[in-house]
Design an enzyme around this catalytic site. Structure first.
Site, PDB file in Angstrom:
ATOM      1  N   ASN A 181       0.865  -1.175   0.000  1.00  0.00           N
ATOM      2  CA  ASN A 181       0.000   0.000   0.000  1.00  0.00           C
ATOM      3  C   ASN A 181       0.903   1.226   0.000  1.00  0.00           C
ATOM      4  OD1 ASN A 181      -1.744   2.117   0.534  1.00  0.00           O
ATOM      5  ND2 ASN A 181      -2.914   1.017   2.093  1.00  0.00           N
ATOM      6  N   ARG A 189      -2.446  -1.717  -3.704  1.00  0.00           N
ATOM      7  CA  ARG A 189      -3.505  -0.716  -3.649  1.00  0.00           C
ATOM      8  C   ARG A 189      -3.203   0.343  -4.705  1.00  0.00           C
ATOM      9  NH1 ARG A 189      -3.842   4.527   0.018  1.00  0.00           N
ATOM     10  NH2 ARG A 189      -5.997   5.132  -0.340  1.00  0.00           N
ATOM     11  N   HIS A 210     -11.715   5.237  -0.820  1.00  0.00           N
ATOM     12  CA  HIS A 210     -11.805   4.366   0.363  1.00  0.00           C
ATOM     13  C   HIS A 210     -12.663   3.135   0.074  1.00  0.00           C
ATOM     14  CE1 HIS A 210     -11.033   8.072   3.147  1.00  0.00           C
ATOM     15  NE2 HIS A 210      -9.901   7.444   2.883  1.00  0.00           N
ATOM     16  N   HIS A 221     -15.972   6.026   7.212  1.00  0.00           N
ATOM     17  CA  HIS A 221     -14.519   5.847   7.334  1.00  0.00           C
ATOM     18  C   HIS A 221     -13.946   7.192   7.759  1.00  0.00           C
ATOM     19  CE1 HIS A 221     -10.507   4.206   5.964  1.00  0.00           C
ATOM     20  NE2 HIS A 221     -10.269   5.513   6.046  1.00  0.00           N
ATOM     21  N   ARG A 234      -8.273  18.432   4.900  1.00  0.00           N
ATOM     22  CA  ARG A 234      -9.086  18.774   3.732  1.00  0.00           C
ATOM     23  C   ARG A 234     -10.394  19.411   4.168  1.00  0.00           C
ATOM     24  NH1 ARG A 234      -8.341  12.871   1.816  1.00  0.00           N
ATOM     25  NH2 ARG A 234      -6.223  12.881   0.956  1.00  0.00           N
ATOM     26  N   ASP A 284      -5.107  16.279  14.306  1.00  0.00           N
ATOM     27  CA  ASP A 284      -5.352  15.053  15.060  1.00  0.00           C
ATOM     28  C   ASP A 284      -6.594  15.243  15.938  1.00  0.00           C
ATOM     29  OD1 ASP A 284      -5.287  12.916  16.948  1.00  0.00           O
ATOM     30  OD2 ASP A 284      -3.142  12.679  16.621  1.00  0.00           O
ATOM     31  N   GLY A 334     -13.085   7.102  13.682  1.00  0.00           N
ATOM     32  CA  GLY A 334     -14.317   6.329  13.800  1.00  0.00           C
ATOM     33  C   GLY A 334     -14.244   5.240  14.845  1.00  0.00           C
ATOM     34  N   GLU A 352      -7.943  -2.765   5.296  1.00  0.00           N
ATOM     35  CA  GLU A 352      -7.857  -2.660   3.842  1.00  0.00           C
ATOM     36  C   GLU A 352      -6.875  -3.679   3.268  1.00  0.00           C
ATOM     37  OE1 GLU A 352      -8.235   1.813   2.542  1.00  0.00           O
ATOM     38  OE2 GLU A 352      -7.281   1.729   4.527  1.00  0.00           O
TER      39      GLU A 352
END
Length: 372
Positions: A8, A65, A154, A182, A215, A256, A306, A356
């Site tokens: 990944n 990935r 995702h 997610h 973001r 964070d 989450g 994942e």
């Protein structure tokens, strides 16, 4: 077919896991790739170092990935020269990630020429989006020419978590209506109806949708024009602002959620506002996807925020009791994969750790097995 290596390659890191069946033999993360301070100089160096360290005898395949598969790749594929070239053509849609993904593929193809390489696409799970969900209301010819549409991201995580939700509830996957959330540094919501993605919050890029670590998520496009005309910012500067200096970081100075929660608890007004903005956006998406699905069987939280931020889960679903959605405080404060809604609740609220890499390994194994 038992030993599968998963790579990944992120924009500045490389995660790897070596599986023997479902068991993890080796795992790790190489961080700060290409950054000053002692990390590997580039992704090629990082991947070669991983391959040199691992015992790869009897390796059946390598699963990679790949962030963006565009409209062409709706499922995992064996990598050949044509597939590699097609992924290269998609770099403009994912300039931060597809190049790193390609490097991982290129290095392993060279180092392990007899081992099948499989590309597993973040966007593939969302190929089931109805056209009405994937289409933006812009000029059709322009959209077609430049690939402007909702792709979603995702996907590997949403696929794994929605399947795991069905297992946790002991319900048939093909009958379940689930909203998966997610929530990591990047964050996205997905409405899954019978195993099919029918709505998702990220769009043409991972910038759209929920508030994230750095973001902005959903934004009036006029903000971009305003910054260009009035502030004199270049397109690249606006891109950097919205992708790397917005979200929680832009509102509080930190990206964070753990620190945001600590500051909020200490009375920091900026942190309290950021928390409210973050959770309000989540509530809106849960309500919208409830309507699109015509009812919901489960809401599942996953990824770093989450899985570990109980106050976020509680606040995001507060006020949705009339929809049958509620959180039990005691269960919410526990740990591990679990149901956190009250007994006999109409909608099951779950917390599930995403994996994942395991999903990539499973899909890789299936692709190679199908080749005979």
């Amino acid at each position: 077919m038992s030993r599968i290596l998963v790579l990944n390659c992120g924009s500045s890191s490389v995660k790897y896991r070596l599986y023997d069946g479902e068991a993890v033999q080796e795992k790790g993360t190489v961080e700060r790739v290409g950054e000053p301070g002692g990390g590997p100089a580039d992704h090629e160096t990082a991947v070669r170092g991983i391959l040199d360290r691992l015992d790869l005898d009897g390796l059946a395949a390598v699963g990679h990935r790949v962030v963006h598969g565009g409209r062409r790749f709706s499922s995992p594929v064996l990598v050949d020269d044509a597939v590699f070239a097609a992924i290269q053509e998609l770099v403009p849609l994912a300039p931060l990630h597809n190049p790193a993904n390609l490097t991982g593929i290129e290095v392993t193809r060279e180092a392990l020429p007899e081992v099948p390489q499989v590309a597993v696409f973040d966007t593939a799970f969302h190929h089931t989006l109805p056209e009405a969900a994937a289409t933006y209301a812009v000029d059709r010819d322009t959209a077609e020419r430049y690939g402007i549409r909702r792709y979603g991201f995702h996907g590997t995580s949403h696929a794994y978590v929605s399947k795991r939700t069905a297992e946790l509830l002991a319900r048939p996957y093909e009958e379940l209506r689930t909203i998966t959330l997610h929530l990591g540094n990047g964050a996205s919501a997905c409405a899954v109806d019978g195993g099919r993605s029918v709505a998702t919050s990220m769009g043409m890029s991972p910038l759209e949708g929920l508030v994230m670590g750095t973001r902005s998520g959903d934004l009036d496009p006029t903000v971009i024009f305003h910054l260009r005309r009035e502030a004199g910012l270049s397109v690249d500067e606006i891109d950097d602002l919205l992708n790397h200096r917005s979200g929680l970081l832009g509102l509080t100075g930190v990206n964070d959620m753990r620190e945001v929660l600590q500051r909020r608890e200490a009375g920091d007004r900026a942190a309290a506002l950021a928390f409210d903005v973050y959770c309000r956006r989540l509530t809106g998406y849960v309500g919208a996807y409830y309507a699109l699905l015509g009812g919901v069987d489960a809401v599942t939280f996953t990824a770093g925020v989450g899985e570990h931020a109980a106050p976020v889960r509680a606040a995001a679903l507060a006020g949705l009791e009339r929809l049958g959605i509620a959180v039990d405080p005691t269960r919410n404060s526990a740990s591990g994969d679990r149901i956190i809604s009250p007994d006999l609740a109409e909608v099951s609220v779950c917390v599930i750790g995403t994996d994942e890499e395991r999903e990539i390994a499973r899909e890789t194994r299936a692709v190679v097995a199908a080749q005979g």
